[in-house]
Scaffold this active site. Structure first.
Site, PDB file in Angstrom:
ATOM      1  CE1 TYR A 261      -4.075  -1.629  -0.486  1.00 36.26           C
ATOM      2  CE2 TYR A 261      -3.053  -3.257   0.965  1.00 36.26           C
ATOM      3  CZ  TYR A 261      -4.046  -2.907   0.054  1.00 36.26           C
ATOM      4  OH  TYR A 261      -4.986  -3.823  -0.321  1.00 36.26           O
TER       5      TYR A 261
ATOM      6  CB  VAL B 174      -8.474   2.562  -2.786  1.00 33.00           C
ATOM      7  CG1 VAL B 174      -9.384   1.381  -2.477  1.00 33.00           C
ATOM      8  CG2 VAL B 174      -7.185   2.082  -3.457  1.00 33.00           C
TER       9      VAL B 174
ATOM     10  CG  HIS C 139     -13.532  -2.240  -3.309  1.00 32.88           C
ATOM     11  ND1 HIS C 139     -13.149  -2.743  -4.533  1.00 32.88           N
ATOM     12  CD2 HIS C 139     -14.694  -2.871  -2.998  1.00 32.88           C
ATOM     13  CE1 HIS C 139     -14.042  -3.636  -4.951  1.00 32.88           C
ATOM     14  NE2 HIS C 139     -15.002  -3.718  -4.040  1.00 32.88           N
TER      15      HIS C 139
ATOM     16  CB  CYS D 270      -3.887   2.165  17.476  1.00 28.07           C
ATOM     17  SG  CYS D 270      -5.278   3.067  18.148  1.00 28.07           S
TER      18      CYS D 270
ATOM     19  CB  THR E 289     -15.161  -2.550 -13.256  1.00 24.33           C
ATOM     20  OG1 THR E 289     -15.086  -3.608 -12.306  1.00 24.33           O
ATOM     21  CG2 THR E 289     -16.587  -2.374 -13.745  1.00 24.33           C
TER      22      THR E 289
ATOM     23  CD  GLU F 203      -9.816  -6.174 -21.855  1.00 26.19           C
ATOM     24  OE1 GLU F 203      -9.126  -6.563 -22.809  1.00 26.19           O
ATOM     25  OE2 GLU F 203      -9.404  -6.106 -20.690  1.00 26.19           O
TER      26      GLU F 203
ATOM     27  CB  ALA G 256     -12.815   5.576 -19.188  1.00 27.22           C
TER      28      ALA G 256
HETATM   29  P1  OAD Z   1      -9.495  -4.931 -13.059  1.00 25.55           P
HETATM   30  O1  OAD Z   1      -8.020  -4.753 -13.131  1.00 25.55           O
HETATM   31  O2  OAD Z   1      -9.994  -6.280 -12.724  1.00 25.55           O
HETATM   32  O3  OAD Z   1     -10.162  -4.503 -14.433  1.00 25.55           O
HETATM   33  C1  OAD Z   1      -9.838  -3.282 -15.040  1.00 25.55           C
HETATM   34  C2  OAD Z   1     -10.701  -3.095 -16.257  1.00 25.55           C
HETATM   35  O4  OAD Z   1     -10.396  -1.819 -16.816  1.00 25.55           O
HETATM   36  C3  OAD Z   1     -10.458  -4.121 -17.369  1.00 25.55           C
HETATM   37  O5  OAD Z   1     -11.701  -4.674 -17.766  1.00 25.55           O
HETATM   38  C4  OAD Z   1      -9.865  -3.297 -18.506  1.00 25.55           C
HETATM   39  O6  OAD Z   1     -10.314  -3.722 -19.780  1.00 25.55           O
HETATM   40  C5  OAD Z   1     -10.393  -1.915 -18.211  1.00 25.55           C
HETATM   41  N1  OAD Z   1      -9.565  -0.812 -18.731  1.00 25.55           N
HETATM   42  C6  OAD Z   1      -8.225  -0.764 -18.943  1.00 25.55           C
HETATM   43  N2  OAD Z   1      -7.859   0.443 -19.419  1.00 25.55           N
HETATM   44  C7  OAD Z   1      -9.002   1.184 -19.514  1.00 25.55           C
HETATM   45  C8  OAD Z   1      -9.311   2.507 -19.931  1.00 25.55           C
HETATM   46  N3  OAD Z   1      -8.367   3.347 -20.366  1.00 25.55           N
HETATM   47  N4  OAD Z   1     -10.599   2.919 -19.871  1.00 25.55           N
HETATM   48  C9  OAD Z   1     -11.576   2.088 -19.432  1.00 25.55           C
HETATM   49  N5  OAD Z   1     -11.346   0.826 -19.025  1.00 25.55           N
HETATM   50  C10 OAD Z   1     -10.087   0.379 -19.060  1.00 25.55           C
HETATM   51  O7  OAD Z   1     -10.034  -3.835 -12.020  1.00 25.55           O
HETATM   52  P2  OAD Z   1     -11.431  -3.766 -11.260  1.00 25.55           P
HETATM   53  O8  OAD Z   1     -12.504  -4.417 -12.028  1.00 25.55           O
HETATM   54  O9  OAD Z   1     -11.619  -2.367 -10.835  1.00 25.55           O
HETATM   55  O10 OAD Z   1     -10.090  -4.619  -5.053  1.00 25.55           O
HETATM   56  O11 OAD Z   1     -11.116  -4.652  -9.995  1.00 25.55           O
HETATM   57  C11 OAD Z   1     -12.082  -4.759  -8.973  1.00 25.55           C
HETATM   58  C12 OAD Z   1     -11.395  -4.934  -7.645  1.00 25.55           C
HETATM   59  O12 OAD Z   1     -10.494  -6.039  -7.721  1.00 25.55           O
HETATM   60  C13 OAD Z   1     -10.506  -3.759  -7.260  1.00 25.55           C
HETATM   61  O13 OAD Z   1     -11.223  -2.745  -6.615  1.00 25.55           O
HETATM   62  C14 OAD Z   1      -9.499  -4.384  -6.351  1.00 25.55           C
HETATM   63  C15 OAD Z   1      -9.233  -5.644  -7.137  1.00 25.55           C
HETATM   64  O14 OAD Z   1      -8.703  -6.701  -6.483  1.00 25.55           O
HETATM   65  C16 OAD Z   1      -9.272  -4.653  -3.954  1.00 25.55           C
HETATM   66  O15 OAD Z   1      -8.067  -4.726  -4.041  1.00 25.55           O
HETATM   67  C17 OAD Z   1      -9.973  -4.583  -2.667  1.00 25.55           C
END
Ligand code: OAD
Length: 277
Positions: free
Chosen positions: A98, A135, A151, A182, A220, A246, A262
């Site tokens: 982190y 985050v 998250h 703490c 996502t 994708e 995006a």
């Molecule tokens: P992922 O890394 O799983 O997915 C990211 C998504 O963003 C993929 O589907 C890519 O195709 C897309 N992507 C990449 N570049 C992009 C762009 N320029 N514009 C739009 N989309 C784009 O991430 P999340 O789905 O956010 O949680 O992951 C969900 C959670 O899993 C996260 O919050 C995290 C992770 O483990 C924790 O760590 C608690």
């Protein structure tokens, strides 16, 4: 189907409330029914938008995603750095992860996707609900005022033992001797929802899902629950739109997909909403 006891009768389809990775169902036809590329989004004065963002929305700001080619989970193990067990085993390793992410996020600037969302929020006000799995603080940096961080937040920490509320913390802690404690003797941990824990503000999120007429997921991958199931909750009564380069794993639940980055798609997509609402 099981009603969420916290929500009375309002919530029917979402039964997963702990953070988990879901395995896509191979029998599902992972095809979105209609592809619309860069068309403007018509927003009626009666519409309520629920926006769910993921790591992809911050990718163009230089913050790595989790599951892509250079994704964070290629180099780190979830169970070691993003789980209560990992924290109990090796808090130094968790803080190393982190701290690295705090350093990267501290240097990042909001991109045109964050700015487009902030401008639409300014127009729609409480008719737009912005829920992020991210985050980082780039939505706020762009001017979004009401961001729900399901998250957690990278620049906050909290005690792992007492009820002291989460507090602002941008420090990095990498050596064993650095690890923050703490006053109660507990360990100070990142204010992040780890796998196996319950995401923040779910009641508020489910209420907003119940009310929305347009659901949009941006950047996502659709594999982390409960966020991956939000679209199924609203399917049939809200327009369901995906924006990203994708198809996500839950693509079959969306009715529209705007393929692209995006930062390029959102300013065009929202230009009508900005002008008319
Ligand atoms: P992922 O890394 O799983 O997915 C990211 C998504 O963003 C993929 O589907 C890519 O195709 C897309 N992507 C990449 N570049 C992009 C762009 N320029 N514009 C739009 N989309 C784009 O991430 P999340 O789905 O956010 O949680 O992951 C969900 C959670 O899993 C996260 O919050 C995290 C992770 O483990 C924790 O760590 C608690």
């Amino acid at each position: 189907m099981r009603a969420n006891p916290q929500l009375g009768q309002a919530c029917h389809t979402i039964v997963k409330s702990r953070l988990t990775v879901s395995v896509p169902d191979a029998n599902q036809n992972a095809r979105i029914s209609a592809y619309t590329v860069h068309r403007m989004l018509e927003v009626l004065t009666t519409d309520r938008l629920f926006i769910l963002t993921g790591a992809g929305v911050s990718a163009e700001s230089g913050i790595p995603t989790f599951r892509g080619v250079n994704g964070l989970w290629r180099n780190y193990r979830i169970e070691e750095v993003a789980s209560p067990d990992g924290w109990a085993r090796d808090p130094r390793l968790v803080w190393e992860f982190y701290s690295m992410r705090r350093r990267v996020a501290a240097g990042a600037k909001a991109n045109p996707a964050h700015s487009a969302l902030a401008r639409v929020e300014e127009k729609l006000r409480e008719r737009l609900f912005l829920c992020t799995q991210n985050v980082d603080n780039l939505h706020e940096q762009a001017g979004s005022k009401r961001v729900v961080h399901m998250h957690g937040e990278l620049f906050k920490s909290r005690c792992d033992s007492c009820s002291r509320p989460p507090f602002e913390d941008a420090n990095t802690y990498e050596a064993v001797t650095d690890l923050p404690q703490c006053e109660c003797g507990g360990g100070i941990r990142p204010h992040i929802c780890w796998f196996g824990e319950t995401p923040f503000e779910l009641d508020k999120i489910f209420r907003a899902l119940d009310r929305c007429t347009v659901f949009m997921a941006i950047g996502t991958s659709g594999v982390v629950e409960p966020a991956a199931s939000f679209v199924a909750q609203v399917r049939g009564r809200a327009r369901t739109i995906y924006v990203g380069p994708e198809e996500p794993a839950n693509a079959f639940v969306f009715t529209e997909c705007h393929l692209g980055k995006a930062g390029e798609v959102l300013p065009k997509l929202f230009s009508a909403a900005e002008a008319n609402c």
